[in-house]
Design an enzyme around this catalytic site. Sequence first.
Site, PDB file in Angstrom:
ATOM      1  N   LYS A 232      56.128  17.427  14.147  1.00  0.00           N
ATOM      2  CA  LYS A 232      57.587  17.451  14.099  1.00  0.00           C
ATOM      3  C   LYS A 232      58.183  16.050  14.168  1.00  0.00           C
ATOM      4  CE  LYS A 232      58.338  21.893  13.728  1.00  0.00           C
ATOM      5  NZ  LYS A 232      58.959  22.456  12.505  1.00  0.00           N
TER       6      LYS A 232
ATOM      7  N   GLY B  55      59.930  30.112   4.783  1.00  0.00           N
ATOM      8  CA  GLY B  55      59.866  30.810   6.058  1.00  0.00           C
ATOM      9  C   GLY B  55      61.059  31.724   6.249  1.00  0.00           C
TER      10      GLY B  55
ATOM     11  N   SER C 235      63.012  20.508  12.495  1.00  0.00           N
ATOM     12  CA  SER C 235      62.136  19.888  13.475  1.00  0.00           C
ATOM     13  C   SER C 235      62.190  20.731  14.748  1.00  0.00           C
ATOM     14  CB  SER C 235      62.554  18.437  13.735  1.00  0.00           C
ATOM     15  OG  SER C 235      61.679  17.802  14.630  1.00  0.00           O
TER      16      SER C 235
ATOM     17  N   TYR D 140      51.656  19.975  18.143  1.00  0.00           N
ATOM     18  CA  TYR D 140      52.924  20.347  17.511  1.00  0.00           C
ATOM     19  C   TYR D 140      53.907  19.174  17.431  1.00  0.00           C
ATOM     20  CZ  TYR D 140      57.248  23.134  16.901  1.00  0.00           C
ATOM     21  OH  TYR D 140      58.429  23.664  16.453  1.00  0.00           O
TER      22      TYR D 140
ATOM     23  N   ASP E 267      52.320  30.108   0.086  1.00  0.00           N
ATOM     24  CA  ASP E 267      51.984  29.415   1.327  1.00  0.00           C
ATOM     25  C   ASP E 267      52.333  27.943   1.111  1.00  0.00           C
ATOM     26  OD1 ASP E 267      50.860  28.134   3.496  1.00  0.00           O
ATOM     27  OD2 ASP E 267      49.052  29.353   3.523  1.00  0.00           O
TER      28      ASP E 267
END
Length: 332
Positions: free
Chosen positions: A192, A40, A174, A188, A95
């Site tokens: 996390k 990322g 996180s 979500y 990915d």
Amino acid sequence: MEYCTITFLFIVSVLILTFIWNIRVPKKMKLDGAHVLITGGSSGIGKEIAKLVISRGAKVTIMARNQQRLAEAKEEIEKCRRAGCTEAVVCVVADVAKDAQLVEKGVHEAESLNGPVHMLVNCAGFSISRTFDDLKPDDFKRQMDVNYLGTVYATKAVMPSMKTLGCGRIVFLSSQAGQIGMFGYTGYSPAKFALTGLAQALQMEVKPYNIYVTLSFPPDTETPGYAAELEGKPKETVLISETSGIFQPDVVAKTIIEDSLSGRFQSWVGSDGFMLACMTCGMSPVTSVVDAISQIGTASIFRLVSLFYLTHFDGIVSKCKKARDAEEKKTS
């Protein structure tokens, strides 16, 4: 009675001091010449981390899905290189959530150019902020795949070389929503939260290899991902999130890297972040005497403070529901 109390306090003090004395504080890692791989890494916190570590002499690999964004980020990151350094940023298109073998192949490609990975920063992730009823079953799966399994795949890919080196740093990104289950994050938060269990278990396994895991809990951060999350975000979630404010990505990136280099297990930003870290430490490993003392000393008072926060959050949810009900009554 007084004698018993003094004896009890003495025993407790001895136990605490013995524990603190035996805390193993890791030797701080240096970035000069180290290979830092960031998933990322083409935007947001990941890109800021890449800019920071390359300015300190690290060799950088960024991994993301979009080749064009990687190329644009590469150009921006290379402008931050330390004077005299000519190392090119390695870009890997992958990915992290789709195929563990492709992620492993990408890591091997990066290591063939930059050498073994000394630090992995798992920044790939995203959030869909909706109520439970408004989330589709696939929304839960996608968030778990990217936020949790993407971290697993990248970490497994770098582990062999780190164990061979006998040292390393691994960062799991996180969220504060990975410490407290919040309205609008039923998809979500679980993804996390899962990182906490992974980080604790993995740290116990890799500590003998001098590899340290850092679990970062960033607050709302002004990134493209945060801007995308705002679209369709429930009003309740917006109001609750405002209590912690919003931070700049370079500030968050600097905190993450400093904590990881020091081998600190929990990483947080701001006063709310400190409170949540102490409140949610549980059975987390400790590599800092200051952290140990903070967690022991603040547990009761922070639990009390947290009850006020939760009452406030419940009030926000209740007011929003009443407002919706009134609006529906007007239009019906």
